[in-house]
Design a protein around this motif. Structure first.
Motif, PDB file in Angstrom:
ATOM      1  N   SER A   1     -17.422 -10.162  20.795  1.00 53.14           N
ATOM      2  CA  SER A   1     -17.193 -11.590  20.957  1.00 53.14           C
ATOM      3  C   SER A   1     -15.691 -11.870  20.885  1.00 53.14           C
ATOM      4  O   SER A   1     -14.940 -11.126  20.252  1.00 53.14           O
ATOM      5  CB  SER A   1     -17.921 -12.339  19.840  1.00 53.14           C
ATOM      6  N   GLU A   2     -15.277 -12.953  21.513  1.00 51.21           N
ATOM      7  CA  GLU A   2     -13.866 -13.359  21.420  1.00 51.21           C
ATOM      8  C   GLU A   2     -13.492 -13.717  19.984  1.00 51.21           C
ATOM      9  O   GLU A   2     -12.320 -13.714  19.629  1.00 51.21           O
ATOM     10  CB  GLU A   2     -13.606 -14.553  22.330  1.00 51.21           C
ATOM     11  N   ASP A   3     -14.478 -14.024  19.163  1.00 52.43           N
ATOM     12  CA  ASP A   3     -14.245 -14.384  17.764  1.00 52.43           C
ATOM     13  C   ASP A   3     -14.379 -13.194  16.825  1.00 52.43           C
ATOM     14  O   ASP A   3     -14.371 -13.352  15.607  1.00 52.43           O
ATOM     15  CB  ASP A   3     -15.240 -15.472  17.333  1.00 52.43           C
ATOM     16  N   SER A   4     -14.504 -11.998  17.380  1.00 57.96           N
ATOM     17  CA  SER A   4     -14.690 -10.798  16.569  1.00 57.96           C
ATOM     18  C   SER A   4     -13.507 -10.555  15.652  1.00 57.96           C
ATOM     19  O   SER A   4     -12.359 -10.834  16.003  1.00 57.96           O
ATOM     20  CB  SER A   4     -14.860  -9.568  17.460  1.00 57.96           C
ATOM     21  N   GLU A   5     -13.806 -10.011  14.490  1.00 59.38           N
ATOM     22  CA  GLU A   5     -12.752  -9.535  13.608  1.00 59.38           C
ATOM     23  C   GLU A   5     -12.595  -8.056  13.890  1.00 59.38           C
ATOM     24  O   GLU A   5     -13.546  -7.280  13.780  1.00 59.38           O
ATOM     25  CB  GLU A   5     -13.123  -9.748  12.140  1.00 59.38           C
ATOM     26  N   VAL A   6     -11.403  -7.653  14.295  1.00 54.53           N
ATOM     27  CA  VAL A   6     -11.143  -6.270  14.683  1.00 54.53           C
ATOM     28  C   VAL A   6     -10.210  -5.649  13.650  1.00 54.53           C
ATOM     29  O   VAL A   6      -9.117  -6.149  13.417  1.00 54.53           O
ATOM     30  CB  VAL A   6     -10.513  -6.187  16.090  1.00 54.53           C
ATOM     31  N   LYS A   7     -10.672  -4.553  13.046  1.00 56.34           N
ATOM     32  CA  LYS A   7      -9.894  -3.872  12.016  1.00 56.34           C
ATOM     33  C   LYS A   7      -9.579  -2.456  12.497  1.00 56.34           C
ATOM     34  O   LYS A   7     -10.456  -1.745  12.985  1.00 56.34           O
ATOM     35  CB  LYS A   7     -10.682  -3.832  10.705  1.00 56.34           C
ATOM     36  N   VAL A   8      -8.313  -2.059  12.353  1.00 60.02           N
ATOM     37  CA  VAL A   8      -7.859  -0.728  12.755  1.00 60.02           C
ATOM     38  C   VAL A   8      -7.371   0.012  11.509  1.00 60.02           C
ATOM     39  O   VAL A   8      -6.598  -0.532  10.724  1.00 60.02           O
ATOM     40  CB  VAL A   8      -6.709  -0.817  13.787  1.00 60.02           C
ATOM     41  N   THR A   9      -7.835   1.241  11.345  1.00 60.49           N
ATOM     42  CA  THR A   9      -7.362   2.104  10.264  1.00 60.49           C
ATOM     43  C   THR A   9      -6.745   3.352  10.898  1.00 60.49           C
ATOM     44  O   THR A   9      -7.371   3.984  11.747  1.00 60.49           O
ATOM     45  CB  THR A   9      -8.509   2.506   9.321  1.00 60.49           C
ATOM     46  N   VAL A  10      -5.520   3.673  10.487  1.00 56.72           N
ATOM     47  CA  VAL A  10      -4.796   4.825  11.021  1.00 56.72           C
ATOM     48  C   VAL A  10      -4.446   5.754   9.863  1.00 56.72           C
ATOM     49  O   VAL A  10      -3.936   5.301   8.837  1.00 56.72           O
ATOM     50  CB  VAL A  10      -3.496   4.393  11.744  1.00 56.72           C
ATOM     51  N   LYS A  11      -4.711   7.053  10.055  1.00 57.78           N
ATOM     52  CA  LYS A  11      -4.368   8.068   9.057  1.00 57.78           C
ATOM     53  C   LYS A  11      -3.484   9.111   9.732  1.00 57.78           C
ATOM     54  O   LYS A  11      -3.796   9.579  10.829  1.00 57.78           O
ATOM     55  CB  LYS A  11      -5.621   8.741   8.517  1.00 57.78           C
ATOM     56  N   TRP A  12      -2.388   9.468   9.066  1.00 59.73           N
ATOM     57  CA  TRP A  12      -1.461  10.477   9.575  1.00 59.73           C
ATOM     58  C   TRP A  12      -0.612  11.000   8.428  1.00 59.73           C
ATOM     59  O   TRP A  12      -0.289  10.269   7.502  1.00 59.73           O
ATOM     60  CB  TRP A  12      -0.569   9.886  10.668  1.00 59.73           C
ATOM     61  N   ASP A  13      -0.303  12.260   8.443  1.00 55.92           N
ATOM     62  CA  ASP A  13       0.650  12.862   7.509  1.00 55.92           C
ATOM     63  C   ASP A  13       0.446  12.379   6.071  1.00 55.92           C
ATOM     64  O   ASP A  13       1.381  11.911   5.429  1.00 55.92           O
ATOM     65  CB  ASP A  13       2.075  12.577   7.994  1.00 55.92           C
ATOM     66  N   ASP A  14      -0.782  12.439   5.578  1.00 59.04           N
ATOM     67  CA  ASP A  14      -1.133  12.001   4.215  1.00 59.04           C
ATOM     68  C   ASP A  14      -0.837  10.522   3.956  1.00 59.04           C
ATOM     69  O   ASP A  14      -0.614  10.114   2.818  1.00 59.04           O
ATOM     70  CB  ASP A  14      -0.433  12.861   3.156  1.00 59.04           C
ATOM     71  N   GLN A  15      -0.804   9.724   4.994  1.00 54.96           N
ATOM     72  CA  GLN A  15      -0.606   8.279   4.874  1.00 54.96           C
ATOM     73  C   GLN A  15      -1.771   7.563   5.544  1.00 54.96           C
ATOM     74  O   GLN A  15      -2.438   8.114   6.410  1.00 54.96           O
ATOM     75  CB  GLN A  15       0.705   7.853   5.535  1.00 54.96           C
ATOM     76  N   GLU A  16      -1.967   6.309   5.161  1.00 51.43           N
ATOM     77  CA  GLU A  16      -3.028   5.495   5.766  1.00 51.43           C
ATOM     78  C   GLU A  16      -2.626   4.027   5.761  1.00 51.43           C
ATOM     79  O   GLU A  16      -2.088   3.538   4.770  1.00 51.43           O
ATOM     80  CB  GLU A  16      -4.332   5.668   4.984  1.00 51.43           C
ATOM     81  N   GLU A  17      -2.875   3.361   6.883  1.00 50.14           N
ATOM     82  CA  GLU A  17      -2.649   1.915   6.983  1.00 50.14           C
ATOM     83  C   GLU A  17      -3.825   1.288   7.694  1.00 50.14           C
ATOM     84  O   GLU A  17      -4.381   1.856   8.631  1.00 50.14           O
ATOM     85  CB  GLU A  17      -1.364   1.606   7.766  1.00 50.14           C
ATOM     86  N   THR A  18      -4.191   0.098   7.229  1.00 48.69           N
ATOM     87  CA  THR A  18      -5.246  -0.689   7.858  1.00 48.69           C
ATOM     88  C   THR A  18      -4.676  -2.056   8.199  1.00 48.69           C
ATOM     89  O   THR A  18      -3.970  -2.652   7.379  1.00 48.69           O
ATOM     90  CB  THR A  18      -6.459  -0.850   6.914  1.00 48.69           C
ATOM     91  N   PHE A  19      -4.957  -2.523   9.407  1.00 49.72           N
ATOM     92  CA  PHE A  19      -4.482  -3.836   9.816  1.00 49.72           C
ATOM     93  C   PHE A  19      -5.513  -4.494  10.715  1.00 49.72           C
ATOM     94  O   PHE A  19      -6.412  -3.851  11.256  1.00 49.72           O
ATOM     95  CB  PHE A  19      -3.099  -3.761  10.474  1.00 49.72           C
ATOM     96  N   THR A  20      -5.370  -5.790  10.884  1.00 51.58           N
ATOM     97  CA  THR A  20      -6.305  -6.592  11.668  1.00 51.58           C
ATOM     98  C   THR A  20      -5.670  -6.970  12.994  1.00 51.58           C
ATOM     99  O   THR A  20      -4.493  -7.309  13.057  1.00 51.58           O
ATOM    100  CB  THR A  20      -6.695  -7.871  10.898  1.00 51.58           C
ATOM    101  N   LEU A  21      -6.481  -6.910  14.056  1.00 49.09           N
ATOM    102  CA  LEU A  21      -6.038  -7.389  15.372  1.00 49.09           C
ATOM    103  C   LEU A  21      -6.518  -8.820  15.546  1.00 49.09           C
ATOM    104  O   LEU A  21      -7.695  -9.117  15.314  1.00 49.09           O
ATOM    105  CB  LEU A  21      -6.615  -6.515  16.485  1.00 49.09           C
ATOM    106  N   GLU A  22      -5.623  -9.691  15.948  1.00 53.47           N
ATOM    107  CA  GLU A  22      -5.932 -11.109  16.175  1.00 53.47           C
ATOM    108  C   GLU A  22      -6.068 -11.376  17.673  1.00 53.47           C
ATOM    109  O   GLU A  22      -5.358 -10.764  18.482  1.00 53.47           O
ATOM    110  CB  GLU A  22      -4.820 -11.997  15.609  1.00 53.47           C
ATOM    111  N   LYS A  23      -6.917 -12.311  18.015  1.00 55.65           N
ATOM    112  CA  LYS A  23      -7.101 -12.674  19.426  1.00 55.65           C
ATOM    113  C   LYS A  23      -5.826 -13.314  19.960  1.00 55.65           C
ATOM    114  O   LYS A  23      -5.204 -14.129  19.312  1.00 55.65           O
ATOM    115  CB  LYS A  23      -8.277 -13.647  19.584  1.00 55.65           C
ATOM    116  N   ASN A  24      -5.433 -12.902  21.164  1.00 60.42           N
ATOM    117  CA  ASN A  24      -4.249 -13.487  21.823  1.00 60.42           C
ATOM    118  C   ASN A  24      -4.584 -14.812  22.443  1.00 60.42           C
ATOM    119  O   ASN A  24      -5.641 -15.101  22.855  1.00 60.42           O
ATOM    120  CB  ASN A  24      -3.712 -12.556  22.910  1.00 60.42           C
TER     121      ASN A  24
END
Length: 124
Positions: free
Chosen positions: A101-124
């Motif tokens: 849906s255009e109203d979806s909450e999209v979450k991205v988690t990235v892991k690399w080199d013993d690090q991890e970040e999670t962030f949210t994608l917002e609708k343009n």
């Protein structure tokens, strides 16, 4: 008879043109994500681009990421960045899969080199 064929042809043309495009974007300290969605009544295509925001692309090593949106989740592990620091991924679903849906909450988690970040994608 010509009118009926014209009407049927017009309806098929209009049904085929019923597409919806929308996109999401977001970033963290080290990553930027862009997700483009193209939907029709028959399918949904998602194009995801993950870009490293740092200077030394070679230091990143293997990357694992997940993209979560509503009830759908996908990702990859052991991915190497392209020369420009990006990873590109596409997925396509059939009519039986749930669509985003255009109203979806999209979450991205990235892991690399013993690090991890999670962030949210917002609708343009």
């Amino acid at each position: 008879m010509k009118k009926i064929l014209f009407l049927i042809g017009t309806m098929l043309l209009l049904a085929g043109c019923n597409t919806k495009d929308f996109s999401f974007t977001g970033e963290s300290d080290h990553w930027k994500g862009d997700l483009s969605v193209n939907q029709s009544s028959d399918f949904e295509k998602q194009d995801f681009v993950l870009k490293y925001r740092g200077e030394d692309v070679d230091s990143v090593g293997d990357v694992a990421y997940t993209v979560e949106a509503d009830i759908r989740e996908y990702g990859r592990t052991g991915v190497t960045l392209e020369e420009n620091g990006t990873i590109r991924d596409s997925s396509e679903s059939n009519p039986t899969n749930a669509k985003m849906s255009e109203d979806s909450e999209v979450k991205v988690t990235v892991k690399w080199d013993d690090q991890e970040e999670t962030f949210t994608l917002e609708k343009n």
